[in-house]
Design a protein around this motif. Sequence first.
Motif, PDB file in Angstrom:
ATOM      1  N   TYR A  50       0.853  -1.071  -0.125  1.00  0.00           N
ATOM      2  CA  TYR A  50      -0.125  -0.023  -0.047  1.00  0.00           C
ATOM      3  C   TYR A  50       0.788   1.228  -0.078  1.00  0.00           C
ATOM      4  O   TYR A  50       0.523   2.310  -0.304  1.00  0.00           O
ATOM      5  CB  TYR A  50      -0.881   0.011   1.202  1.00  0.00           C
ATOM      6  CG  TYR A  50      -2.174   0.823   1.237  1.00  0.00           C
ATOM      7  CD1 TYR A  50      -3.146   0.692   0.045  1.00  0.00           C
ATOM      8  CD2 TYR A  50      -2.249   2.056   1.926  1.00  0.00           C
ATOM      9  CE1 TYR A  50      -4.198   1.622  -0.031  1.00  0.00           C
ATOM     10  CE2 TYR A  50      -3.415   2.817   2.079  1.00  0.00           C
ATOM     11  CZ  TYR A  50      -4.189   2.602   0.854  1.00  0.00           C
ATOM     12  OH  TYR A  50      -5.435   3.510   0.617  1.00  0.00           O
ATOM     13  N   GLY A  72      -0.433   0.985  -3.619  1.00  0.00           N
ATOM     14  CA  GLY A  72      -1.908   1.089  -3.273  1.00  0.00           C
ATOM     15  C   GLY A  72      -2.374   2.290  -2.911  1.00  0.00           C
ATOM     16  O   GLY A  72      -3.533   2.815  -3.625  1.00  0.00           O
ATOM     17  N   TYR A  73      -1.899   3.177  -2.218  1.00  0.00           N
ATOM     18  CA  TYR A  73      -2.308   4.521  -1.745  1.00  0.00           C
ATOM     19  C   TYR A  73      -2.373   5.294  -3.029  1.00  0.00           C
ATOM     20  O   TYR A  73      -3.616   5.983  -3.140  1.00  0.00           O
ATOM     21  CB  TYR A  73      -1.213   5.101  -0.773  1.00  0.00           C
ATOM     22  CG  TYR A  73      -1.946   6.241  -0.242  1.00  0.00           C
ATOM     23  CD1 TYR A  73      -2.872   6.338   0.756  1.00  0.00           C
ATOM     24  CD2 TYR A  73      -1.692   7.730  -0.516  1.00  0.00           C
ATOM     25  CE1 TYR A  73      -3.346   7.429   1.389  1.00  0.00           C
ATOM     26  CE2 TYR A  73      -2.061   8.853   0.104  1.00  0.00           C
ATOM     27  CZ  TYR A  73      -2.954   8.741   1.078  1.00  0.00           C
ATOM     28  OH  TYR A  73      -3.308   9.721   1.868  1.00  0.00           O
ATOM     29  N   MET A  99      -5.467   4.335  -5.038  1.00  0.00           N
ATOM     30  CA  MET A  99      -6.830   4.531  -4.592  1.00  0.00           C
ATOM     31  C   MET A  99      -7.023   6.247  -4.300  1.00  0.00           C
ATOM     32  O   MET A  99      -8.464   6.507  -4.631  1.00  0.00           O
ATOM     33  CB  MET A  99      -6.737   3.779  -3.114  1.00  0.00           C
ATOM     34  CG  MET A  99      -8.162   3.920  -2.463  1.00  0.00           C
ATOM     35  SD  MET A  99      -7.903   2.917  -0.899  1.00  0.00           S
ATOM     36  CE  MET A  99      -9.523   3.213   0.028  1.00  0.00           C
ATOM     37  N   TYR A 100      -6.260   6.863  -4.249  1.00  0.00           N
ATOM     38  CA  TYR A 100      -6.231   8.322  -3.979  1.00  0.00           C
ATOM     39  C   TYR A 100      -5.719   9.202  -4.701  1.00  0.00           C
ATOM     40  O   TYR A 100      -5.787  10.474  -4.709  1.00  0.00           O
ATOM     41  CB  TYR A 100      -5.929   8.605  -2.493  1.00  0.00           C
ATOM     42  CG  TYR A 100      -7.209   8.148  -1.449  1.00  0.00           C
ATOM     43  CD1 TYR A 100      -8.371   8.453  -1.385  1.00  0.00           C
ATOM     44  CD2 TYR A 100      -6.734   6.927  -0.394  1.00  0.00           C
ATOM     45  CE1 TYR A 100      -9.411   8.011  -0.319  1.00  0.00           C
ATOM     46  CE2 TYR A 100      -7.610   6.466   0.412  1.00  0.00           C
ATOM     47  CZ  TYR A 100      -8.699   7.086   0.390  1.00  0.00           C
ATOM     48  OH  TYR A 100      -9.793   6.415   1.332  1.00  0.00           O
ATOM     49  N   GLN A 141      -5.875   4.039   6.591  1.00  0.00           N
ATOM     50  CA  GLN A 141      -6.201   3.382   5.154  1.00  0.00           C
ATOM     51  C   GLN A 141      -5.607   2.005   4.994  1.00  0.00           C
ATOM     52  O   GLN A 141      -6.281   0.960   4.737  1.00  0.00           O
ATOM     53  CB  GLN A 141      -6.150   4.131   4.168  1.00  0.00           C
ATOM     54  CG  GLN A 141      -6.927   5.205   3.919  1.00  0.00           C
ATOM     55  CD  GLN A 141      -8.273   5.186   3.790  1.00  0.00           C
ATOM     56  OE1 GLN A 141      -8.852   4.074   3.426  1.00  0.00           O
ATOM     57  NE2 GLN A 141      -9.245   6.037   4.432  1.00  0.00           N
ATOM     58  N   VAL A 159      -6.636  -1.953   4.445  1.00  0.00           N
ATOM     59  CA  VAL A 159      -6.167  -2.882   3.603  1.00  0.00           C
ATOM     60  C   VAL A 159      -5.927  -4.252   4.148  1.00  0.00           C
ATOM     61  O   VAL A 159      -6.493  -5.430   3.239  1.00  0.00           O
ATOM     62  CB  VAL A 159      -5.179  -2.516   2.666  1.00  0.00           C
ATOM     63  CG1 VAL A 159      -4.596  -3.487   1.646  1.00  0.00           C
ATOM     64  CG2 VAL A 159      -5.455  -1.042   2.091  1.00  0.00           C
ATOM     65  N   TYR A 212      -7.534  -4.379  -4.252  1.00  0.00           N
ATOM     66  CA  TYR A 212      -8.331  -3.668  -3.426  1.00  0.00           C
ATOM     67  C   TYR A 212      -8.183  -2.158  -3.641  1.00  0.00           C
ATOM     68  O   TYR A 212      -9.518  -1.425  -3.644  1.00  0.00           O
ATOM     69  CB  TYR A 212      -7.775  -4.025  -1.895  1.00  0.00           C
ATOM     70  CG  TYR A 212      -8.358  -3.253  -0.870  1.00  0.00           C
ATOM     71  CD1 TYR A 212      -9.737  -3.281  -0.231  1.00  0.00           C
ATOM     72  CD2 TYR A 212      -7.985  -1.860  -0.564  1.00  0.00           C
ATOM     73  CE1 TYR A 212     -10.189  -2.588   0.553  1.00  0.00           C
ATOM     74  CE2 TYR A 212      -8.458  -1.096   0.388  1.00  0.00           C
ATOM     75  CZ  TYR A 212      -9.723  -1.330   0.927  1.00  0.00           C
ATOM     76  OH  TYR A 212     -10.194  -0.585   1.852  1.00  0.00           O
ATOM     77  N   PRO A 213      -7.010  -1.464  -3.873  1.00  0.00           N
ATOM     78  CA  PRO A 213      -7.137  -0.254  -4.148  1.00  0.00           C
ATOM     79  C   PRO A 213      -7.979   0.203  -5.347  1.00  0.00           C
ATOM     80  O   PRO A 213      -8.512   1.402  -5.625  1.00  0.00           O
ATOM     81  CB  PRO A 213      -5.618   0.324  -4.339  1.00  0.00           C
ATOM     82  CG  PRO A 213      -5.140  -0.939  -3.657  1.00  0.00           C
ATOM     83  CD  PRO A 213      -5.789  -2.273  -3.872  1.00  0.00           C
ATOM     84  N   TYR A 258     -11.019   2.869  -5.347  1.00  0.00           N
ATOM     85  CA  TYR A 258     -10.800   4.086  -5.934  1.00  0.00           C
ATOM     86  C   TYR A 258     -12.372   4.479  -6.428  1.00  0.00           C
ATOM     87  O   TYR A 258     -12.729   5.681  -6.453  1.00  0.00           O
ATOM     88  CB  TYR A 258      -9.788   4.131  -6.920  1.00  0.00           C
ATOM     89  CG  TYR A 258     -10.091   5.372  -8.118  1.00  0.00           C
ATOM     90  CD1 TYR A 258      -9.796   6.589  -7.871  1.00  0.00           C
ATOM     91  CD2 TYR A 258     -10.582   5.068  -9.329  1.00  0.00           C
ATOM     92  CE1 TYR A 258      -9.645   7.602  -8.729  1.00  0.00           C
ATOM     93  CE2 TYR A 258     -10.800   6.052 -10.207  1.00  0.00           C
ATOM     94  CZ  TYR A 258     -10.507   7.354 -10.104  1.00  0.00           C
ATOM     95  OH  TYR A 258     -10.315   8.134 -10.887  1.00  0.00           O
TER      96      TYR A 258
END
Length: 403
Positions: free
Chosen positions: A51, A55-56, A59-60, A102, A106, A138-139, A143
Amino acid sequence: MDTFYFLVSGVLVMWMAAGFTMLEAGLVRSKSTVEILTKNIGLYSTACIMYMLVGYQIMYGEGLNSFIPGFGFFLDPDNSVEGVITSGGDDYYSKSADFFFQVVFVATAMSIVSGAVAERMKLWAFLLFAVVMTGFIYPFQAYWSWGGGFLDGLGFSDYAGSGIVHLSGAMAALAGVLLLGARRGKYGSGGQINALPGANLPLATLGVFILWMGWFGFNGGSELKVSDVDSANAVAMVFVNTNLSAAGGVVAALLASRLMFGKTDLTMGLNGAIAGLVSITASPHTPDPWLAMLIGVVGGVLVVLSIVALDRMRIDDPAGAISAHGTAGIWGVMAVLLSNSEATLIGQLAGLGAIIGFVFSLSLIFWLLIKVTMGIRISQEEEHLGADVSECGLEAYPEFTNK
């Protein structure tokens, strides 16, 4: 204050990793305990690293469009988590706190997979899938909702992740279990279902109490702030509703097991608690306490019916994870409509369809790739001896093992 509250909530969610570990270790046979412990500490660490790496930002980060997220690296100085998150022009918590909060979510999604594939999966096949699940699958789907993607535009409402976290983990688990097959001796040729009791029910019960406690951070922290009167009152209501839904799930599952089996099954009660918690997670801030309890009651009944149904379909899930997080996750997403006037039927159904379709399909593809390359299942002999010896070279309870 908001940053501190956010971080403490994240610590509570991180503590849920211990709860999942103890629950799963109690529900598997003693010869597979060490491997379960290794998987859980390994998946948590893998989730944190993946992540952080990608991943982060998936997602963002700034997406290419509402369907396809952007890709980048957390360590890129242009995409750091330094600074603050703002709302209405007011700075109210550190972006680093957001990252920490977050990342433990995860890991929760991946923990769900661990219990479902227990006792017969290769350790490193599982950890390899954890890389894909926590870093990309997952991310990507998160999103679409929490990252401002198309589900957010459709009005999909999932406050703390009944669908985004729990259902996604259950779908990844289901894909793996279907390819993996059942444990040896679980199902007979004549259609009989054989019980393979867990080694330590006190430990499993402790795990559920830890999860119950950690869930206050899971749901309460999702309010994101606590520094004004409205937010503080909202957090208090989230705590009350989360607790009552879990309690309703336990009582309903115990009653259902008594009526169906003639006995009060502890393991059903434990999964009833988790089902109640999962059920309220999509909207713990909008129901009144009576409705929150009833949402948990429905979740508790559904998890018992689901566990029985999956067994009859010869889908072997030692921890009941697919039912507690998947079936209850679906119910939780739809239960939002009972109390949240801003949610729509189309939005909730679209969210369920997107999460189930995407996570199950991608997980099935990656599980299949792992299966044809390195294999995902230990041999029959290794399964007979136990995953502890074959995968880890250790025994959890060596003084009780016959030599």
